[in-house]
Motif scaffolding. Structure first.
Motif, PDB file in Angstrom:
ATOM      1  N   CYS A 173       0.886  -1.233   0.074  1.00  0.00           N
ATOM      2  CA  CYS A 173       0.062  -0.069   0.270  1.00  0.00           C
ATOM      3  C   CYS A 173       0.639   1.016   0.091  1.00  0.00           C
ATOM      4  CB  CYS A 173      -0.925   0.086   1.040  1.00  0.00           C
ATOM      5  SG  CYS A 173      -1.995  -1.229   1.352  1.00  0.00           S
ATOM      6  N   SER A 174       0.562   2.345  -0.747  1.00  0.00           N
ATOM      7  CA  SER A 174       1.205   3.499  -0.779  1.00  0.00           C
ATOM      8  C   SER A 174       0.510   4.501  -0.133  1.00  0.00           C
ATOM      9  CB  SER A 174       1.551   3.833  -2.338  1.00  0.00           C
ATOM     10  OG  SER A 174       0.112   4.080  -2.856  1.00  0.00           O
ATOM     11  N   ILE A 175       1.363   5.299   0.426  1.00  0.00           N
ATOM     12  CA  ILE A 175       0.572   6.552   1.344  1.00  0.00           C
ATOM     13  C   ILE A 175       0.148   7.576   0.415  1.00  0.00           C
ATOM     14  CG2 ILE A 175       2.546   7.672   1.624  1.00  0.00           C
ATOM     15  CD1 ILE A 175       1.806   8.503   4.455  1.00  0.00           C
ATOM     16  N   THR A 176      -1.160   8.016   0.627  1.00  0.00           N
ATOM     17  CA  THR A 176      -1.672   9.000  -0.008  1.00  0.00           C
ATOM     18  C   THR A 176      -1.178  10.314   0.168  1.00  0.00           C
ATOM     19  OG1 THR A 176      -3.498   9.504   1.511  1.00  0.00           O
ATOM     20  CG2 THR A 176      -3.766   8.002  -0.178  1.00  0.00           C
ATOM     21  N   ASP A 177      -1.305  11.330  -0.694  1.00  0.00           N
ATOM     22  CA  ASP A 177      -0.609  12.760  -0.620  1.00  0.00           C
ATOM     23  C   ASP A 177      -1.251  13.410   0.651  1.00  0.00           C
ATOM     24  OD1 ASP A 177       0.930  12.321  -2.839  1.00  0.00           O
ATOM     25  OD2 ASP A 177      -0.469  13.027  -4.107  1.00  0.00           O
ATOM     26  N   ALA A 179      -2.490  11.854   3.406  1.00  0.00           N
ATOM     27  CA  ALA A 179      -2.118  11.269   4.373  1.00  0.00           C
ATOM     28  C   ALA A 179      -0.659  11.843   4.873  1.00  0.00           C
ATOM     29  CB  ALA A 179      -2.163   9.713   4.570  1.00  0.00           C
ATOM     30  N   GLU A 180       0.125  11.709   3.988  1.00  0.00           N
ATOM     31  CA  GLU A 180       1.615  12.059   3.948  1.00  0.00           C
ATOM     32  C   GLU A 180       1.821  13.799   4.600  1.00  0.00           C
ATOM     33  OE1 GLU A 180       3.834  12.205   0.292  1.00  0.00           O
ATOM     34  OE2 GLU A 180       5.870  12.191   1.530  1.00  0.00           O
ATOM     35  N   TYR A 183       0.822  13.611   8.352  1.00  0.00           N
ATOM     36  CA  TYR A 183       2.189  13.143   8.950  1.00  0.00           C
ATOM     37  C   TYR A 183       2.985  14.432   9.259  1.00  0.00           C
ATOM     38  CZ  TYR A 183       0.106   8.637   8.632  1.00  0.00           C
ATOM     39  OH  TYR A 183      -0.483   7.415   8.618  1.00  0.00           O
TER      40      TYR A 183
END
Length: 248
Positions: A173-177, A179-180, A183
């Protein structure tokens, strides 16, 4: 123009030693002109430092009378009480220095002790000692406060680390923009808080710079993936920049 009297001599008359001890050497001629007896000084006299001069004189004669300070005549040591009232009564430099070191260790007059000796044994008064003790207690209390803060941060970090370990990994799974960015905002906000101060000027943490935070993390979690100076500095800088851009 008359030459100034030498500061140090091989021997002194008691009044000469007392004048130097009281720091009144430049007034020596006036003092000798005002007194009739070098042993029995007037109780009061309108002269700067007169009280100190009388005290120094009395201390020297008291030491002579009680056998603590060797004396003599014109620099030759003798034990003759008839010299007590003689204008030729003298005390040797080395004997006066030894007596003062033993009886008045806090005193370091320049005519007896060299600059090196005065620096090696600085005068610490009772007031100075008390102030140093109070400052030491305050520093100990401050250090204990910062230790408790550091322990709290370490406990919080430990809990977060356990939570991360318990979270299933999802390599696919790649992190969404979004979500990034979230963080980054959280990390940037925590950094600003840790390095910030309250409205009253009290630091929120014991850390003063980002480098200090990075060093603490690396020291406590060396070997953990991502916990390196280069990675942390890069991530922290990006997080703080993202937070600033979002607030602008």
């Amino acid at each position: 123009m008359h030459d100034s009297p030498p500061v140090s001599k091989v021997y002194y008359r008691p009044i000469e030693a007392a004048i130097r001890w009281a720091g009144l050497l430049k007034h020596k001629k006036n003092i000798l002109r005002l007194i009739s007896s070098p042993r029995l000084l007037p109780t009061t006299l309108d002269f700067p430092g007169w009280t100190e001069l009388r005290l120094c004189t009395e201390r020297i004669y008291d030491a002579i009378f009680n056998g603590e300070l060797p004396y003599g005549c014109n620099g030759i040591t003798q034990n003759d009480k008839a010299l007590w009232d003689s204008p030729d009564l003298t005390i040797r430099h080395v004997d006066l220095k030894r007596w003062m070191r033993d009886q008045y260790p806090e005193q370091r007059p320049a005519f007896l002790f060299s600059r090196r000796e005065r620096i090696a044994h600085p005068i610490i008064t009772l007031e100075t000692g008390q102030a140093m003790l109070v400052e030491r207690q305050a520093l100990k209390a401050e250090l204990e406060h910062y230790r408790r803060q550091l322990q709290t941060l370490q406990d919080q970090h430990h809990v977060l680390s356990k939570q991360i370990e318990a979270t299933p990994a999802c390599n696919q799974c790649s992190i969404t923009d979004r979500a990034e960015s979230t963080y980054h905002h959280i990390i940037g906000g925590m950094l600003d808080l840790m390095l910030g101060q309250s409205p009253a000027g009290t630091p929120y943490s014991s850390f003063r710079t980002q480098e200090a935070i990075v060093s603490a993390l690396v020291a406590h979690h060396a070997g953990v993936m991502g916990i390196t100076e280069r990675t942390l500095n890069g991530k922290f800088a990006l997080a703080r920049r993202t937070l600033r851009n979002s607030a602008s």
